[in-house]
Design an enzyme around this catalytic site. Structure first.
Site, PDB file in Angstrom:
ATOM      1  N   LYS A 102       0.846  -1.195   0.000  1.00  0.00           N
ATOM      2  CA  LYS A 102       0.000   0.000   0.000  1.00  0.00           C
ATOM      3  C   LYS A 102       0.880   1.244   0.000  1.00  0.00           C
ATOM      4  O   LYS A 102       1.945   1.267   0.648  1.00  0.00           O
ATOM      5  CB  LYS A 102      -0.890  -0.052   1.244  1.00  0.00           C
ATOM      6  CG  LYS A 102      -1.943   1.019   1.384  1.00  0.00           C
ATOM      7  CD  LYS A 102      -2.797   0.722   2.611  1.00  0.00           C
ATOM      8  CE  LYS A 102      -3.837   1.792   2.881  1.00  0.00           C
ATOM      9  NZ  LYS A 102      -4.689   1.439   4.042  1.00  0.00           N
TER      10      LYS A 102
ATOM     11  N   SER B  22      -9.549   1.513   3.339  1.00  0.00           N
ATOM     12  CA  SER B  22      -8.786   2.429   2.527  1.00  0.00           C
ATOM     13  C   SER B  22      -7.772   1.701   1.643  1.00  0.00           C
ATOM     14  O   SER B  22      -7.174   2.277   0.748  1.00  0.00           O
ATOM     15  CB  SER B  22      -8.025   3.401   3.436  1.00  0.00           C
ATOM     16  OG  SER B  22      -7.051   2.714   4.226  1.00  0.00           O
TER      17      SER B  22
ATOM     18  N   SER C 195      -9.769  -1.134   7.352  1.00  0.00           N
ATOM     19  CA  SER C 195      -9.160  -0.977   6.024  1.00  0.00           C
ATOM     20  C   SER C 195      -8.408  -2.181   5.490  1.00  0.00           C
ATOM     21  O   SER C 195      -8.012  -2.187   4.329  1.00  0.00           O
ATOM     22  CB  SER C 195      -8.224   0.236   6.027  1.00  0.00           C
ATOM     23  OG  SER C 195      -8.964   1.412   6.244  1.00  0.00           O
TER      24      SER C 195
END
Length: 464
Positions: free
Chosen positions: A80, A153, A177
């Protein structure tokens, strides 16, 4: 090679170890697939093709020379885009940091490199790891159906792993997330105990709520990733000191006598019937494998879920104080709103939030005095369309419902495991969660491996 992209990480690792597939071939295939599909899926923020091929060649040379490092050696992964990666951009879903190139790797990234992993690039995410993507960024698209929510997210990690654009990913979870995108994309996700994985070199959303963990295709894959990155870190004094050797040993799959708690009231409150069916099926499978189900009463989570928002907002305001409000115009509207709320909260009100959080944590810990795990939904909805989601950050009631089964375990810091458990009537994945006491990752993995040995939901893939 035709189906290589959907192999489980641990299966690919064995093929690499036995030199039936080379890291170079696996990496080249992944880069070709990214080039072919990600223009539509938008899961990557940055693809580092040349560097990835150089790392693959180095891994292949080491393996041929007998210097095999373990199950991540030569495996193409991604992270990420809030993990620092030396000399390549780390934007954390923002435009403010789009040119930020750290001089060092985050500790978790460094540990992946030390394990011999090949890093394909950085995966897209919401702005600052909150609820919505920056208006100038194209959100990743769910590979099962582009009209449906891919989760946030960690939207990029969810889409990339599900679509066969990497064999696993590192992500973060502040209120759901890792769990929401794992659920939306049919993946396995581990949110470890808070502090189990170092946060050094990871952009903060709310440090006391932020958890670092893997998203993968199976529990075994997630365990391999978790083992590689977990553990104490001098650069992060909040990282826990407990060793992770028990995880590395891959716990026995037998779950005979394991006590799993279920709350027939809270665990089913306002939950879609399709999600309830998945929970019932998971309970049947786990019971048949020897687990004992115990009816429990979970402490009321209503206030903890409500307190998550101001707790997160204050910590986020601190995390962004170098750039907000000085560069307010460069922020998206939802993250700006959160930072304003954090800056406006009084110290007295914030202290009350912290005291309530401490009390809730204590009540939840007491619950686990009599059970090993807790079975709960990943979220109460059947898969959500993008039309239904709209601008998530502007729908506080929707957020509160979505967080009902996720945010409580950020407030307590407990570890969770998200597992695909079936499909909706529209053919979209539905997941469930198991929760453990602090440092209970080995128990979660033991139960998860057992479940996936008896089911094949985790082996279903989108048709791309």
């Amino acid at each position: 090679m035709g189906d290589l992209h959907f192999l489980e990480l641990t299966v690919l690792a064995e093929l690499i170890r036995t030199r039936k597939i080379s890291p170079v071939a696996a990496t080249r295939q992944q880069l070709n697939r990214i080039a072919a599909l990600d223009g539509t899926l938008a899961s990557y923020a940055v693809v580092t093709a040349e560097r990835a091929m150089a790392e693959a060649r180095a891994a292949e040379a080491d393996i041929v020379a007998g210097r095999y490092r373990g199950p991540l050696h030569g495996v193409p992964l991604a992270v990420k885009d809030l993990f620092w990666t030396r000399d390549m951009p780390t934007a954390a879903g923002t435009t403010i940091h789009k040119r930020f190139e750290p001089a060092e790797d985050a500790t978790a990234v460094r540990r992946l490199r030390e394990a011999g992993a090949v890093l394909l690039g950085k995966l897209q995410m919401t702005e600052g790891a909150y609820s919505d993507h920056h208006p100038q960024i194209t959100p990743p698209r769910n590979p099962w159906n582009a009209d449906y929510w891919p989760g946030i997210s960690s939207s990029g990690p969810g889409v990339a792993v599900a679509a066969g654009l990497c064999f696993g990913a590192l992500a973060s979870d502040t209120g759901g997330s890792i769990r929401w995108p794992s659920a939306a994309n049919g993946l396995t996700g581990v949110k470890p105990t808070w502090g189990r994985v170092s946060r050094h070199g990871v952009f903060d959303l709310a440090p006391s709520l932020d958890h670092i963990g893997p998203m993968a295709r199976s529990v075994a894959d997630a365990a391999a990733l978790f083992t590689a990155v977990a553990g104490a870190d001098p650069a992060d004094p909040t990282a826990l000191q407990e060793p992770v050797a028990s995880i590395a040993a891959m716990p026995n799959q037998s779950i005979g006598g394991l006590k799993i708690g279920v709350d027939r009231d809270w665990g089913r409150k306002d939950v879609d019937p399709q999600v309830l069916a998945i929970l019932d099926d998971a309970e049947r499978v786990l019971s048949a494998l020897g687990a004992e189900f115990v009816e429990v009463q979970v402490p009321d989570v209503t206030q903890a879920v409500a307190d998550w928002a101001p707790n997160c907002a204050v910590e986020a305001a601190v995390a962004h104080r170098a750039t907000y409000p000085a560069r307010r115009a460069e922020y998206g509207p939802v993250l700006s709103m959160v930072l304003e709320a954090g800056r406006a909260l009084s110290g007295l009100d914030y202290q009350e939030v912290l005291l309530r959080r401490m009390a809730f944590r204590g009540r939840m810990r007491a619950l686990f005095g009599n059970i090993d795990l807790l079975l709960v939904p990943a979220h109460p909805f059947a898969p959500l369309s993008l039309k239904r989601m709209g601008t998530m950050g502007l729908q506080p009631k929707l957020i509160a419902r979505l967080q009902a089964y996720t945010a409580p375990f950020n407030m307590t810091g407990q570890p969770t495991l998200t597992l695909p458990g079936g499909f909706s009537s529209d053919g979209l994945p539905i997941a469930f969660q198991m929760v453990a006491a602090d440092l209970g990752e080995a128990t979660l993995i033991r139960a998860g491996i057992a479940f996936q040995s008896a089911t094949d939901w985790h082996r279903r893939h989108p048709a791309l």
